[in-house]
Scaffold this active site. Structure first.
Site, PDB file in Angstrom:
ATOM      1  N   LYS A  91       0.762  -1.133   0.055  1.00  0.00           N
ATOM      2  CA  LYS A  91      -0.075  -0.115   0.301  1.00  0.00           C
ATOM      3  C   LYS A  91       0.875   1.176   0.154  1.00  0.00           C
ATOM      4  CE  LYS A  91      -2.346   2.217   4.026  1.00  0.00           C
ATOM      5  NZ  LYS A  91      -3.075   2.003   5.042  1.00  0.00           N
ATOM      6  N   LYS A 130       1.236   5.443   0.287  1.00  0.00           N
ATOM      7  CA  LYS A 130       0.419   6.734   0.447  1.00  0.00           C
ATOM      8  C   LYS A 130       0.225   7.794  -0.706  1.00  0.00           C
ATOM      9  CE  LYS A 130      -0.596   6.067   5.107  1.00  0.00           C
ATOM     10  NZ  LYS A 130      -1.710   6.075   5.557  1.00  0.00           N
ATOM     11  N   ASP A 140      -3.566   4.749  -0.338  1.00  0.00           N
ATOM     12  CA  ASP A 140      -4.225   5.220   0.650  1.00  0.00           C
ATOM     13  C   ASP A 140      -4.192   6.822   0.792  1.00  0.00           C
ATOM     14  OD1 ASP A 140      -5.407   5.958   3.090  1.00  0.00           O
ATOM     15  OD2 ASP A 140      -4.228   5.037   4.338  1.00  0.00           O
ATOM     16  N   ASP A 157     -11.337   3.997   5.932  1.00  0.00           N
ATOM     17  CA  ASP A 157     -10.672   4.153   7.380  1.00  0.00           C
ATOM     18  C   ASP A 157     -11.081   5.123   8.292  1.00  0.00           C
ATOM     19  OD1 ASP A 157      -8.681   4.299   9.315  1.00  0.00           O
ATOM     20  OD2 ASP A 157      -7.023   4.351   7.668  1.00  0.00           O
ATOM     21  N   LYS A 201      -9.467  -0.589  12.739  1.00  0.00           N
ATOM     22  CA  LYS A 201      -8.420  -0.129  13.818  1.00  0.00           C
ATOM     23  C   LYS A 201      -9.020  -0.205  15.192  1.00  0.00           C
ATOM     24  CE  LYS A 201      -5.412   2.499  10.482  1.00  0.00           C
ATOM     25  NZ  LYS A 201      -5.504   3.921  10.015  1.00  0.00           N
ATOM     26  N   GLY A 243      -3.043  -0.136  10.613  1.00  0.00           N
ATOM     27  CA  GLY A 243      -1.825   0.138  11.877  1.00  0.00           C
ATOM     28  C   GLY A 243      -1.744   1.670  11.919  1.00  0.00           C
TER      29      GLY A 243
END
Ligand code: OSB
Ligand code: MG
Length: 368
Positions: free
Chosen positions: A161, A163, A188, A238, A262, A290
């Site tokens: 993944k 950013k 993300d 998220d 999360k 995370g």
């Protein structure tokens, strides 16, 4: 069960390499650890609140304040049968999930230690090995990005993944897809775009991404539903999913097809399990996110990832990716196949290194 006392500590740990997202760049972390003494055993939890309110509204300071001034008065002298009751006991406090999650997870650890069983079995986990992916921050150059991905793939990680943010999105994804045609790849955005950006986000669909995580506003379910209707690629939420009710609304609105859970963002194991069960019944896969945790938070993420519907690789990785020296023993290791073997020891299955924790504590407060 009864909690005789809790110890709050703020520890500081420098990151091995800086981590950049669309909302900022971190060179180290301040974390709030909670140690809960309950009937002769101690359980450990970690608040994932950040230094500033940039991922979510909470910070280290607000978590400390809420734990000391509102959570502890609700728990002091309180008898309860199991950690599963904590979420309801804390219900009068609205929000502040990261503060709640820190103490709730510590009490789950304590209960598992009292029963002398691994925490993952206590919460109903079904697997003793979990698949792992990595989250890679925004890099200054494409060369650095490619070499980082190369290194993580060589270490065995099962999905990558990266950013993204406006101006650092299409080109990095295109570069990685050309260089690594077959890897499981996702992005993300941490809420860096708005709905009118949808034609730009649509361009990402040329690169066969597993999902696009949290492209739009941190609490904007409605626009995500609009966007999901325009995209073939699944949206994973998220930041938007901080309650069971938001998860239900997101699913009903069609705002996402995947959810990142999360522990801290939703307030602990009980709400995580509720969201997990809801998603399972609606065929929405989940995975464990995370927050650059120390070993304590990392150990909890491993336990959570053993629940059945955590069917995609999570952002749960080896200690050494972030820390030169972790605060648990043994440190978290990842197999060459990109998995973590879930520990069989009681509680979180790793031992907090109290000497080291004390050494890196910037402040400490005992509540009893
Ligand atoms: O959005 O998942 C996120 C780190 C800090 C804040 C938010 C996020 C992240 C990560 C890192 O992606 C995940 C990790 O701990 O490896
Ligand atoms: Mg995210």
């Amino acid at each position: 069960m009864k909690i005789q006392r809790i110890t709050l500590r703020e520890i500081r740990m420098p990151l091995v390499t800086p981590f950049e997202t669309s909302f900022g760049r971190l060179t180290g972390r301040r974390m709030l650890l909670v140690e809960a003494d309950a009937d002769g055993v101690s359980g450990w939890g970690e608040s994932v609140a950040g230094e500033g309110p940039f991922y979510a509204p909470e910070t280290v300071e607000t978590a400390w304040h809420i734990l000391r001034d509102f959570i502890w008065p609700l728990l002091k002298d309180r008898e309860f049968a199991s950690a599963s009751e904590l979420w309801e006991i804390l219900a009068p406090i609205r929000g502040h999930n990261m503060a709640k999650g820190a103490i709730e997870s510590a009490v789950w650890d304590a209960e598992a230690r009292q029963k002398n069983i691994p925490l993952w079995k206590l919460i109903g986990g079904v697997r003793n090995e979990i698949p792992c992916g990595v989250s890679i921050g925004i890099k200054p150059t494409l060369e650095e990005l490619v070499s980082t991905v190369e290194r993580e793939l060589a270490a065995g990680y099962q999905r990558i993944k990266i950013k993204i943010k406006p101006g650092k999105d299409i080109e990095p994804v295109e570069t990685l897809r050309q260089r690594f045609p077959r890897i499981r790849l996702m992005v993300d955005a941490n809420s860096a775009y708005r709905l009118p950006d949808w034609p730009h986000l649509k361009r990402l669909e040329a690169y066969y991404l597993m999902m696009i995580e949290q492209p739009l506003g941190w609490d904007d379910l409605y626009s995500h539903a609009e966007l999901q209707r325009k995209l073939e690629t699944p949206i994973c939420l998220d930041e938007c999913i901080h309650t069971l009710e938001h998860a239900r609304a997101a699913i009903e609105l069609g705002a996402c097809r995947i959810i990142n859970i999360k522990l801290g963002r939703v307030g602990g194991y009980t709400p995580s399990k509720q969201i997990h069960d809801l998603c399972k019944s609606r065929q929405i896969p989940v995975w464990c996110g995370g927050m650059l945790e120390s070993g304590i938070g990392r150990a909890h993420n491993i336990a959570l990832s053993t629940l059945e519907n955590f069917s995609l690789p999570g952002d749960v990785t080896a200690s050494r990716r972030y820390w030169t020296e972790d605060i648990i023993e043994p440190e978290v290791e990842v197999s060459p196949q990109g998995t973590i073997h879930v520990p069989a020891a009681p509680g979180i299955g790793y031992t907090p290194r109290l000497d080291r924790i004390e050494k890196i504590s910037a402040r400490k407060e005992i509540l009893s």
